[in-house]
Scaffold this motif. Structure first.
Motif, mmCIF file in Angstrom:
data_model
loop_
_atom_site.group_PDB
_atom_site.id
_atom_site.type_symbol
_atom_site.label_atom_id
_atom_site.label_comp_id
_atom_site.label_asym_id
_atom_site.label_seq_id
_atom_site.Cartn_x
_atom_site.Cartn_y
_atom_site.Cartn_z
ATOM 1 N N ALA A 176 -8.470 -2.266 9.250
ATOM 2 C CA ALA A 176 -7.094 -2.581 9.632
ATOM 3 C C ALA A 176 -6.880 -4.079 9.505
ATOM 4 O O ALA A 176 -7.787 -4.878 9.750
ATOM 5 N N GLY A 177 -5.698 -4.464 9.093
ATOM 6 C CA GLY A 177 -5.399 -5.888 8.962
ATOM 7 C C GLY A 177 -4.283 -6.127 7.963
ATOM 8 O O GLY A 177 -3.608 -5.194 7.511
ATOM 9 N N LYS A 178 -4.110 -7.379 7.608
ATOM 10 C CA LYS A 178 -3.058 -7.785 6.671
ATOM 11 C C LYS A 178 -3.693 -8.176 5.339
ATOM 12 O O LYS A 178 -4.706 -8.882 5.304
ATOM 13 N N TYR A 179 -3.043 -7.712 4.269
ATOM 14 C CA TYR A 179 -3.538 -7.937 2.918
ATOM 15 C C TYR A 179 -2.392 -8.443 2.045
ATOM 16 O O TYR A 179 -1.216 -8.196 2.336
ATOM 17 N N ALA A 180 -2.743 -9.129 0.970
ATOM 18 C CA ALA A 180 -1.761 -9.573 -0.015
ATOM 19 C C ALA A 180 -2.206 -9.084 -1.385
ATOM 20 O O ALA A 180 -3.375 -9.237 -1.754
ATOM 21 N N VAL A 181 -1.280 -8.470 -2.109
ATOM 22 C CA VAL A 181 -1.514 -8.082 -3.491
ATOM 23 C C VAL A 181 -0.794 -9.134 -4.327
ATOM 24 O O VAL A 181 0.421 -9.256 -4.276
ATOM 25 N N ARG A 190 5.068 -14.643 -11.166
ATOM 26 C CA ARG A 190 4.194 -14.330 -10.037
ATOM 27 C C ARG A 190 4.868 -13.325 -9.124
ATOM 28 O O ARG A 190 6.065 -13.426 -8.857
ATOM 29 N N TYR A 191 4.079 -12.377 -8.632
ATOM 30 C CA TYR A 191 4.568 -11.325 -7.754
ATOM 31 C C TYR A 191 3.631 -11.222 -6.552
ATOM 32 O O TYR A 191 2.428 -11.432 -6.685
ATOM 33 N N ARG A 192 4.205 -10.888 -5.396
ATOM 34 C CA ARG A 192 3.387 -10.748 -4.182
ATOM 35 C C ARG A 192 3.908 -9.580 -3.361
ATOM 36 O O ARG A 192 5.117 -9.437 -3.152
ATOM 37 N N TYR A 193 2.980 -8.747 -2.900
ATOM 38 C CA TYR A 193 3.288 -7.650 -1.986
ATOM 39 C C TYR A 193 2.406 -7.823 -0.756
ATOM 40 O O TYR A 193 1.197 -7.985 -0.873
ATOM 41 N N ASN A 194 3.005 -7.813 0.417
ATOM 42 C CA ASN A 194 2.267 -7.886 1.669
ATOM 43 C C ASN A 194 2.021 -6.470 2.156
ATOM 44 O O ASN A 194 2.947 -5.680 2.258
ATOM 45 N N VAL A 195 0.757 -6.164 2.462
ATOM 46 C CA VAL A 195 0.374 -4.819 2.888
ATOM 47 C C VAL A 195 -0.262 -4.926 4.267
ATOM 48 O O VAL A 195 -1.174 -5.729 4.468
ATOM 49 N N GLU A 196 0.230 -4.127 5.202
ATOM 50 C CA GLU A 196 -0.380 -4.066 6.526
ATOM 51 C C GLU A 196 -1.029 -2.705 6.688
ATOM 52 O O GLU A 196 -0.374 -1.672 6.547
ATOM 53 N N SER A 231 1.838 -0.231 5.305
ATOM 54 C CA SER A 231 3.243 -0.603 5.345
ATOM 55 C C SER A 231 3.432 -1.769 4.386
ATOM 56 O O SER A 231 2.710 -2.762 4.459
ATOM 57 N N VAL A 232 4.397 -1.635 3.479
ATOM 58 C CA VAL A 232 4.692 -2.686 2.505
ATOM 59 C C VAL A 232 6.147 -3.090 2.698
ATOM 60 O O VAL A 232 7.050 -2.384 2.251
ATOM 61 N N PRO A 233 6.413 -4.207 3.398
ATOM 62 C CA PRO A 233 7.803 -4.593 3.693
ATOM 63 C C PRO A 233 8.682 -4.730 2.454
ATOM 64 O O PRO A 233 9.875 -4.457 2.512
ATOM 65 N N GLU A 234 8.108 -5.116 1.316
ATOM 66 C CA GLU A 234 8.906 -5.271 0.095
ATOM 67 C C GLU A 234 9.401 -3.932 -0.441
ATOM 68 O O GLU A 234 10.301 -3.891 -1.276
ATOM 69 N N LEU A 235 8.825 -2.840 0.010
ATOM 70 C CA LEU A 235 9.196 -1.506 -0.472
ATOM 71 C C LEU A 235 9.831 -0.711 0.660
ATOM 72 O O LEU A 235 9.359 0.345 1.045
ATOM 73 N N THR A 236 10.934 -1.201 1.190
ATOM 74 C CA THR A 236 11.609 -0.516 2.297
ATOM 75 C C THR A 236 12.348 0.705 1.782
ATOM 76 O O THR A 236 12.637 0.830 0.594
ATOM 77 N N SER A 237 12.704 1.601 2.673
ATOM 78 C CA SER A 237 13.399 2.832 2.276
ATOM 79 C C SER A 237 14.800 2.565 1.751
ATOM 80 O O SER A 237 15.389 3.401 1.088
#
Length: 151
Positions: A104-109, A117-123, A133-139
């Motif tokens: 468990a934790g926070k990750y960056a793709v 450059r592209y960044r996705y934050n994954v929790e 949970s990927v905030p950049e990919l909200t419903s």
């Protein structure tokens, strides 16, 4: 600011119609050429799509028609560690990033295609089952989201 527009009498317009039609044709032709050039340039630009297909994985698809250098890193922000790194120049690339086995934790793709450059934050959360949970990919967004690029 006030502007005044003066209209020409009708007889002066009839003599100018042939030159106006030629000018109109040239302008439309120029716009058509510019439109196709823009479409050609858009086809050469990289396209990155990310989809959270299930609760544990993130799918990345990269269309890279110029075959520029592409570099992908997955970094654990909680433990300051690089989990994976990949580099290639493929015209089309796809990757499924499965977070099921990571703590468990926070990750960056982090993805770089040429200068883009592209960044996705994954929790990652752990319970009975791993979920991400990927905030950049909200419903509110479409299922296949094109990432915003920064230079």
């Amino acid at each position: 600011m006030k502007r005044s527009i003066s209209l020409r009498p009708a007889q002066q317009l009839t003599g100018a119609t042939s030159s106006a039609s030629v000018l109109r044709a040239l302008l439309l032709g120029g716009l058509a050429v510019l439109g196709t050039a823009g479409a050609a340039l858009a086809q050469d630009a990289p396209s990155v799509k990310a989809v959270q297909g299930d609760g544990q994985a993130l799918w990345l698809t990269v269309e890279n028609p110029k075959q520029e250098r592409m570099h992908l890193d997955v970094v654990c922000l909680t433990h300051n560690a690089n989990l994976t790194s990949a580099t290639n120049r493929q015209a089309s690339y796809g990757s499924k990033l499965n977070f099921r086995e990571v703590p468990a934790g926070k990750y960056a793709v982090l993805l770089r295609v040429g200068r883009e450059r592209y960044r996705y934050n994954v929790e990652v959360s752990k319970g009975q089952e791993t979920t991400i949970s990927v905030p950049e990919l909200t419903s509110a967004q479409t299922p296949a989201v094109v990432a915003s690029a920064t230079r």
